[in-house]
Design an enzyme around this catalytic site. Sequence first.
Site, mmCIF file in Angstrom:
data_model
loop_
_atom_site.group_PDB
_atom_site.id
_atom_site.type_symbol
_atom_site.label_atom_id
_atom_site.label_comp_id
_atom_site.label_asym_id
_atom_site.label_seq_id
_atom_site.Cartn_x
_atom_site.Cartn_y
_atom_site.Cartn_z
ATOM 1 N N ASN A 1 27.933 -20.060 -74.892
ATOM 2 C CA ASN A 1 28.341 -20.449 -76.237
ATOM 3 C C ASN A 1 27.178 -20.188 -77.185
ATOM 4 O O ASN A 1 26.100 -20.767 -77.024
ATOM 5 C CB ASN A 1 28.730 -21.927 -76.310
ATOM 6 C CG ASN A 1 29.064 -22.350 -77.733
ATOM 7 O OD1 ASN A 1 30.022 -21.845 -78.309
ATOM 8 N ND2 ASN A 1 28.278 -23.235 -78.297
ATOM 9 N N GLU A 2 27.401 -19.292 -78.145
ATOM 10 C CA GLU A 2 26.373 -18.936 -79.120
ATOM 11 C C GLU A 2 25.066 -18.565 -78.435
ATOM 12 O O GLU A 2 23.987 -19.064 -78.775
ATOM 13 C CB GLU A 2 26.186 -20.081 -80.136
ATOM 14 C CG GLU A 2 27.435 -20.299 -80.984
ATOM 15 C CD GLU A 2 27.257 -21.311 -82.106
ATOM 16 O OE1 GLU A 2 26.213 -21.993 -82.123
ATOM 17 O OE2 GLU A 2 28.155 -21.412 -82.959
#
Length: 339
Positions: free
Chosen positions: A61-62
């Site tokens: 995530n990111e």
Amino acid sequence: MSCQARRPAEVVPPAELRNYVQDTIDALEYAMGPTNSSWGARRAANGHPDPFQIKYVEIGNENRGTNYLVHYRAFYDAIKARYPSVTTIADAPPRNRTGLGPEPIEIRDDHYYADPARFFDMADHYDEADRSGPGIYVGEYAVNRGVGHGNLLGALAEAVFMLDMEKNADVVRMCSYAPLFENVNRRDWPVNLILLDSSRWAGRSSYQVQKLFAANRPDVVLKTETRVPRVAIANAEVRQLYALAGLDETRHAIVIKVVNPTPAAVRAALRIRGVGPMSRRGTAITLANPDATVENTLDSPNTITPAESQFDIPGAEFSYAFAANSLTILRLPTSGGNH
């Protein structure tokens, strides 16, 4: 590795990575494995013998950079070897339209948090997306700056970006607004979709936009041309109208979504071509308010709420006045057939 948008980010030593990969495979087996498998048996023992159908797994995530590419490939290879039907999603910077180098990528995850001006500017953002590259999942997006706790102007700017995603649905596979819930007694994020306390809830204007798009999603996007001037509002240069037409094949209707982000009503001429007989009566669903800065609150949850009305359709060419600060959805019944 932890989300690099948070500081400090943590990365496990290479020797420990396999433990996290195995945890992922075990979790997928718990969800999807047969009851005679180790983790599938535990699922059955917990009261759910039927497997769940997991379609997607996002890896990270990111995240970004060399460490991410190494970790991504380890998870990707393990997941596809055991569950080839699961589609994996990779992280990628929004400006990187070709993916993450040589690694195999099925879908990438784009995130956008910005002010209204940025979202209005993304009206054609995905028009030039690489159709031979990975699919796109817009996993997080919201206008969360310069709109109070989430006013109508922010919702209209999001609607313009949503028109772009719908227009490019061949490459934008999915999207999801974020964040979803906010307890008003503990605000950790400037803008959220649904407000609540211990006894009440209210959907912001962005919630109403999401609901209207979901309820009026076409099966086929139709070629749409708009010819309108640009004007300045709220530190942004915008078009007077943004529009997209589509065909609802199930309910035999042309669906036209129109955003007027300006503080004045705009009367526009609509010309519909290549369509068979249409009904003489259409339905208009309008989400609007004379003041674009107003917000829905727990005390006033219906300040911004859609209104439905009927209007006459004299023929394939007609005019319609789109209210100030509005999202309007026109449904034009047809007799079916080709369009």
